[in-house]
Write a protein that holds these residues in place. Structure first.
Motif, short mmCIF file in Angstrom:
data_model
loop_
_atom_site.label_atom_id
_atom_site.label_comp_id
_atom_site.label_asym_id
_atom_site.label_seq_id
_atom_site.Cartn_x
_atom_site.Cartn_y
_atom_site.Cartn_z
N SER A 11 0.94 -1.11 -0.05
CA SER A 11 -0.06 0.03 0.05
C SER A 11 0.86 1.30 -0.26
N ILE A 12 2.13 1.05 0.32
CA ILE A 12 3.11 2.24 0.41
C ILE A 12 3.07 2.88 -1.03
N PHE A 13 3.17 1.82 -1.88
CA PHE A 13 3.30 2.15 -3.48
C PHE A 13 2.21 2.47 -4.31
N THR A 14 1.02 2.42 -3.48
CA THR A 14 -0.40 2.49 -4.41
C THR A 14 -0.83 3.67 -3.97
N PRO A 15 -1.24 4.61 -5.03
CA PRO A 15 -1.38 6.17 -4.66
C PRO A 15 -2.81 6.19 -4.06
N GLY A 16 -2.89 7.08 -3.17
CA GLY A 16 -4.02 7.29 -2.13
C GLY A 16 -4.11 6.55 -1.09
N PRO A 17 -4.85 7.12 0.12
CA PRO A 17 -4.97 6.34 1.29
C PRO A 17 -5.74 4.83 1.00
N THR A 18 -4.76 3.76 1.18
CA THR A 18 -5.31 2.50 1.30
C THR A 18 -5.98 2.29 2.51
N PRO A 19 -6.89 1.45 2.72
CA PRO A 19 -7.54 0.76 4.03
C PRO A 19 -6.24 0.53 5.14
N PHE A 65 -8.94 14.11 5.81
CA PHE A 65 -8.72 14.35 4.44
C PHE A 65 -8.81 13.10 3.73
N ALA A 66 -8.53 11.65 4.41
CA ALA A 66 -8.81 10.49 3.81
C ALA A 66 -10.17 10.20 3.58
N MET A 67 -11.26 10.76 4.47
CA MET A 67 -12.50 10.58 4.26
C MET A 67 -13.12 11.51 3.03
N GLU A 68 -12.30 12.63 3.03
CA GLU A 68 -13.04 13.51 1.64
C GLU A 68 -12.32 13.18 0.50
N LEU A 69 -11.16 12.61 0.55
CA LEU A 69 -10.70 11.92 -0.61
C LEU A 69 -11.64 10.72 -1.12
N ARG A 70 -11.92 9.99 -0.15
CA ARG A 70 -12.84 8.80 -0.57
C ARG A 70 -14.24 9.34 -1.15
N ALA A 71 -14.61 10.12 -0.36
CA ALA A 71 -15.98 10.84 -1.07
C ALA A 71 -15.85 11.63 -2.36
N ALA A 72 -14.71 12.03 -2.75
CA ALA A 72 -14.40 12.63 -3.90
C ALA A 72 -14.15 11.67 -5.08
N GLU A 73 -13.51 10.43 -4.94
CA GLU A 73 -13.51 9.36 -5.68
C GLU A 73 -15.06 8.76 -5.89
N GLU A 74 -15.69 8.75 -4.79
CA GLU A 74 -17.16 8.03 -4.89
C GLU A 74 -18.07 9.08 -5.86
N LYS A 79 -20.35 9.78 -11.24
CA LYS A 79 -20.36 10.80 -12.46
C LYS A 79 -20.10 9.80 -13.74
N LYS A 80 -18.94 9.08 -13.79
CA LYS A 80 -18.79 8.12 -14.70
C LYS A 80 -19.84 7.06 -14.91
N ARG A 81 -20.55 6.47 -13.96
CA ARG A 81 -21.62 5.63 -14.01
C ARG A 81 -22.54 6.43 -14.73
#
Length: 163
Positions: A11-19, A65-74, A79-81
């Motif tokens: 997860s260190i090498f994965t972008p974004g906050p992973t669980p 910040f992680a919660m806001e980032l998750r909300a923006a991704e959702e 939007k894509k859906r």
């Protein structure tokens, strides 16, 4: 436990906050709060209270910040859906804007406006002498070796004139 460490390293090498990274962060901050509490009990120093508040603020900010980032991704996924459901986004990944002509001719011209010059440009070549005499380096050479150097030293150091 070995699977958690492996997931953490990936997860260190994965972008974004992973669980996994968020769990490790929360465990680290909880341990820090316990250590600060123990140091407060042992020393009765106000510094550990202040450090505890700073640590708690940082802990809250990271989770926010992680919660806001998750909300923006959702929201982006939603939007894509919606675009996929309407069929607009299936052919290309670019967004299309529709431009409507309102028939407004406008009052301004579409040409380029010429502005008049405000100041006067001076030609340094016509100030007398050749072009090389007007450069800064040549001016310093004249000041160092000529009469101006003596005049300047007399002005700056009046007691040392002609020494």
């Amino acid at each position: 436990m070995a699977a958690f460490i492996t997931d953490l390293m990936q997860s260190i090498f994965t972008p974004g906050p992973t669980p996994t990274l968020l769990v490790a962060t929360n465990i680290s901050f909880a341990c820090l709060q316990v250590v600060l509490l123990l140091l407060l009990i042992a020393t009765y120093s106000i510094h550990f209270i202040i450090l505890s508040f700073l640590s708690a603020g940082l802990w809250w900010a990271i989770n926010w910040f992680a919660m806001e980032l998750r909300a923006a991704e959702e929201a982006e996924a939603e939007k894509k859906r919606r675009l996929a459901d309407t069929g607009l986004g299936s052919d290309s990944e670019t967004e299309v804007e529709t431009v409507m002509d309102t028939g407004d001719t406008g009052v301004g011209s579409k040409g380029v406006e010429v502005l008049e010059g405000r100041g006067e440009l001076k030609d340094r070549a016509n100030l007398g002498g050749s072009r090389s005499e007007l450069s800064t380096e040549d001016e310093w050479e004249r000041v160092k070796g000529g009469k101006k150097a003596m005049e300047r030293s007399d002005y700056l150091y009046p007691g040392f004139a002609n020494s």
